[in-house]
Design a protein around this motif. Structure first.
Motif, PDB file in Angstrom:
ATOM      1  N   ARG A  84      17.614 -49.379  92.329  1.00 49.58           N
ATOM      2  CA  ARG A  84      18.713 -49.193  93.212  1.00 49.58           C
ATOM      3  C   ARG A  84      19.778 -48.873  92.559  1.00 49.58           C
ATOM      4  O   ARG A  84      20.749 -47.992  92.820  1.00 49.58           O
ATOM      5  N   PHE A  85      20.272 -49.712  91.690  1.00 48.35           N
ATOM      6  CA  PHE A  85      21.367 -49.734  90.457  1.00 48.35           C
ATOM      7  C   PHE A  85      21.288 -48.219  89.980  1.00 48.35           C
ATOM      8  O   PHE A  85      22.323 -47.616  90.062  1.00 48.35           O
ATOM      9  N   ARG A  86      20.145 -47.646  89.232  1.00 47.55           N
ATOM     10  CA  ARG A  86      20.049 -46.630  88.576  1.00 47.55           C
ATOM     11  C   ARG A  86      20.171 -45.378  89.583  1.00 47.55           C
ATOM     12  O   ARG A  86      21.022 -44.461  89.342  1.00 47.55           O
ATOM     13  N   SER A  87      19.466 -45.422  90.755  1.00 49.18           N
ATOM     14  CA  SER A  87      19.379 -44.290  91.814  1.00 49.18           C
ATOM     15  C   SER A  87      20.655 -44.160  92.397  1.00 49.18           C
ATOM     16  O   SER A  87      20.912 -42.872  92.879  1.00 49.18           O
ATOM     17  N   ASN A  88      21.113 -45.202  92.873  1.00 46.83           N
ATOM     18  CA  ASN A  88      22.422 -45.094  93.945  1.00 46.83           C
ATOM     19  C   ASN A  88      23.803 -45.442  93.471  1.00 46.83           C
ATOM     20  O   ASN A  88      24.823 -44.706  93.532  1.00 46.83           O
ATOM     21  N   ARG A  89      23.814 -46.477  92.711  1.00 47.00           N
ATOM     22  CA  ARG A  89      25.180 -47.083  91.984  1.00 47.00           C
ATOM     23  C   ARG A  89      25.598 -46.031  91.038  1.00 47.00           C
ATOM     24  O   ARG A  89      27.046 -46.032  90.998  1.00 47.00           O
ATOM     25  N   LEU A  90      24.940 -45.489  90.190  1.00 48.75           N
ATOM     26  CA  LEU A  90      25.395 -44.716  89.021  1.00 48.75           C
ATOM     27  C   LEU A  90      25.531 -43.200  89.505  1.00 48.75           C
ATOM     28  O   LEU A  90      26.039 -42.404  88.602  1.00 48.75           O
ATOM     29  N   GLN A  91      25.242 -42.725  90.640  1.00 38.40           N
ATOM     30  CA  GLN A  91      25.440 -41.419  90.972  1.00 38.40           C
ATOM     31  C   GLN A  91      26.767 -40.916  91.151  1.00 38.40           C
ATOM     32  O   GLN A  91      27.428 -41.912  91.502  1.00 38.40           O
ATOM     33  N   GLU A  92      27.256 -39.930  90.369  1.00 38.53           N
ATOM     34  CA  GLU A  92      28.587 -39.423  90.313  1.00 38.53           C
ATOM     35  C   GLU A  92      29.461 -40.142  89.280  1.00 38.53           C
ATOM     36  O   GLU A  92      30.502 -39.538  89.170  1.00 38.53           O
ATOM     37  N   ILE A  93      29.352 -41.408  88.841  1.00 39.60           N
ATOM     38  CA  ILE A  93      30.204 -42.118  88.168  1.00 39.60           C
ATOM     39  C   ILE A  93      29.581 -42.388  86.824  1.00 39.60           C
ATOM     40  O   ILE A  93      30.538 -42.809  85.749  1.00 39.60           O
ATOM     41  N   LEU A  94      28.385 -42.016  86.458  1.00 31.78           N
ATOM     42  CA  LEU A  94      27.904 -42.243  85.071  1.00 31.78           C
ATOM     43  C   LEU A  94      28.446 -41.337  84.049  1.00 31.78           C
ATOM     44  O   LEU A  94      28.776 -41.793  82.841  1.00 31.78           O
ATOM     45  N   GLN A  95      28.619 -39.983  84.469  1.00 26.52           N
ATOM     46  CA  GLN A  95      29.417 -39.049  83.692  1.00 26.52           C
ATOM     47  C   GLN A  95      30.688 -39.378  83.111  1.00 26.52           C
ATOM     48  O   GLN A  95      30.953 -39.182  82.004  1.00 26.52           O
ATOM     49  N   PRO A  96      31.651 -39.794  83.935  1.00 27.79           N
ATOM     50  CA  PRO A  96      32.939 -40.305  83.456  1.00 27.79           C
ATOM     51  C   PRO A  96      32.926 -41.744  82.315  1.00 27.79           C
ATOM     52  O   PRO A  96      33.589 -41.817  81.449  1.00 27.79           O
ATOM     53  N   ILE A  97      31.772 -42.407  82.748  1.00 25.33           N
ATOM     54  CA  ILE A  97      31.425 -43.497  81.702  1.00 25.33           C
ATOM     55  C   ILE A  97      31.079 -43.078  80.477  1.00 25.33           C
ATOM     56  O   ILE A  97      31.285 -43.529  79.548  1.00 25.33           O
ATOM     57  N   PHE A  98      30.110 -42.166  80.768  1.00 27.39           N
ATOM     58  CA  PHE A  98      29.650 -41.409  79.234  1.00 27.39           C
ATOM     59  C   PHE A  98      30.729 -40.801  78.347  1.00 27.39           C
ATOM     60  O   PHE A  98      30.798 -40.918  77.084  1.00 27.39           O
TER      61      PHE A  98
END
Length: 517
Positions: free
Chosen positions: A112-126
């Motif tokens: 759930r964390f990988r599929s839902n929480r990280l959507q749309e926000i992982l790219q700014p973190i990266f």
């Protein structure tokens, strides 16, 4: 050794069931230079408020998002992509135990964390991590090397829907409907003063089909002698009434999902069928996949993007826009292969004042002297005088401007095509080699594209251009080789464009931190 004297073999004692007064310290078991410490240090050094904002206050406590992100990144660094396998190593691997602080989230929490929480926000973190590596002097944001690869989707290989098949089936329904109309007209014409008109020649939909079938039935019902009506036609009309409207509604939904694409998979509707280089069946089979684009520098991934179209040509505008949006800096130059050498891409880079070391599809062929001599009659090889606006053929004849017209490329990009005609091909000894047209030779040229290709040729053949071309082959391509072959990531675990983008972000983050470590 004295003769006759024997010695016993001694072994170190094993204290398997020894009770410890104090439990072991995991921190002492992780060496100071171990890669897991790099993951911990870098993720602790970036701003994760955008991730924390995804959680709502109240209810039971949640696992730390920072800890879950560290665990996921370290798992991807070690070729562990399944949430169940990550759950397993959290219980038995010292490095994962240290990284998670002995927390044991289950596979559902991880998924759930990988599929839902990280959507749309992982790219700014990266992007934060990329900027951090840039400040350390490990990479440059000014020089980009861009390329793409296809990675198979987590979808059934035989669950395809083809856009062309939908179009053909619509036409078949339309043809059969017209045949039914003609039959109804021929049967009812003798008994009706005004036989029914044929349906609208435009595209058919479920409402039009229902209306047309009803009118055909009414026309056939008006026939007094029922024996004149072929029972097979009645049977076909009943079948059409029950099936055709629903079938056309289904086609409408499928075309909405296609959204301009040629195909998609029923088990992952965002995936498009593409021809893969890694083909286990060795028969060039099409498979559901995503087109992954990355830009690198010093073999670090600076940006990534996921696309649904198989060709690289159309991906550059979106990819470059995403790169500038997230890193807040415009590159000074970009190097890419011939797959990106379109008029649209050259014009885009020129308008943004980004130096393009990008080949076009004829560049490599033009470098070969023998091929150039054989192709001396092709339009690209004909000399052009910009002041007089004329081309000159190998026989010395002028090709004169006959006017221009608007056109569109296969991608819908507007183009201006200019037509030129030779002043005279009569009695020319080179005519048979030059062209096979009747009368004088006529050529059609995109002058804008020709200018951009000539500019690219000059730039690519400079010392810097040659160095860039050489560097591209060992700059960006090994990154894909490392991910797909060394770390065995050849198929996405998740489904859907947004979730696949998250997974690619984790792969890119893992690649960069693995390289740092």
């Amino acid at each position: 050794m004295a003769r006759g004297k024997s010695y016993k073999v001694s072994f170190k004692p094993t204290f398997q069931n020894q009770v410890m007064l104090f439990p072991p310290d995991l921190n002492e078991m992780v060496s100071a230079d171990h890669p897991v410490r790099i993951v911990d240090q870098i993720i602790d050094g970036i701003d994760l408020r955008v991730l924390v904002a995804r959680y709502k206050a109240g209810g039971t406590s949640s696992y730390s998002p920072s800890m879950l992100l560290k665990v996921l990144v370290y798992a991807y660094m070690n070729n562990i992509y399944s949430s169940r396998k990550i759950e397993d190593v959290l219980k038995r691997d010292i490095y994962f135990m240290w990284l998670s602080g002995m927390s044991k989230p289950d596979h559902n929490t991880i998924s759930r964390f990988r599929s839902n929480r990280l959507q749309e926000i992982l790219q700014p973190i990266f992007s934060q991590v990329v900027l951090l590596l840039c400040t350390e002097g490990l990479l440059s944001l000014k020089e980009l090397y861009t390329d793409g690869t296809k990675i198979e989707a987590n979808a059934n290989r035989y669950s395809f829907v083809w856009g062309k098949s939908i179009t053909n089936n619509r036409e078949k329904i339309k043809e059969q409907l017209n045949e039914l109309w003609k039959y109804a007209q021929s049967v009812a014409a003798a008994e009706l003063n005004s036989p029914p008109d044929p349906p609208d020649p435009g595209p058919v939909d479920s409402s039009k089909v229902r209306e047309a079938i009803e009118q055909i039935n009414q026309a056939l019902d008006s026939v007094k002698n029922e024996k004149k009506v072929d029972p097979k036609i009645r049977q076909k009309l009943n079948y059409a009434r029950k099936n055709w409207p629903d079938t056309l509604d289904k086609y409408d939904k499928q075309e909405q999902i296609l959204n301009g694409r040629k195909s998609y998979s029923k088990t992952d509707t965002d995936a498009t069928f593409m021809r893969m280089k890694e083909d286990h069946m060795k028969n060039g089979q099409l498979k559901p996949a995503y087109n992954v684009q990355i830009s690198t520098n010093n073999q670090y991934i600076l940006s990534y993007s996921i696309h649904q179209n198989p060709g690289d040509t159309l991906t550059l505008p979106t990819h470059l826009s995403s790169h500038i949006k997230h890193l807040k800096i415009k590159p000074s130059n970009i190097t890419a292969d011939a797959g990106y050498g379109s008029e649209q891409n050259y014009k885009l880079l020129e308008s943004k004042k980004i130096t393009a070391y990008v080949k076009h599809n004829q560049f490599d062929r033009n470098q070969n002297e023998k091929i150039r001599l054989k192709k001396r009659f092709t339009v690209d090889q004909l000399p052009y005088d910009q002041q007089e606006d004329v081309f000159t053929c190998p026989a010395g004849k002028k090709l004169i401007n006959q006017g221009s017209s608007q056109s569109q490329s296969s991608s819908g990009y507007p183009q201006v095509i200019t037509k030129y005609q030779c002043e005279s091909c009569s009695y020319c000894r080179l005519k048979n080699q030059c062209h096979g047209q009747k009368g004088n030779r006529v050529i059609e040229v995109n002058l804008q594209y020709r200018r951009l290709k000539t500019k690219a040729d000059k730039r690519l053949n400079t010392k810097k251009g040659i160095a860039k071309r050489k560097k591209r082959s060992y700059e960006v391509e090994p990154v894909f080789a490392n991910i797909k072959h060394n770390h065995q990531f050849k198929r996405f675990m998740l489904r859907g464009l947004e979730k696949v983008t998250v997974e690619m972000g984790l792969l890119a983050l893992a690649h960069n931190l693995r390289k740092v470590a």
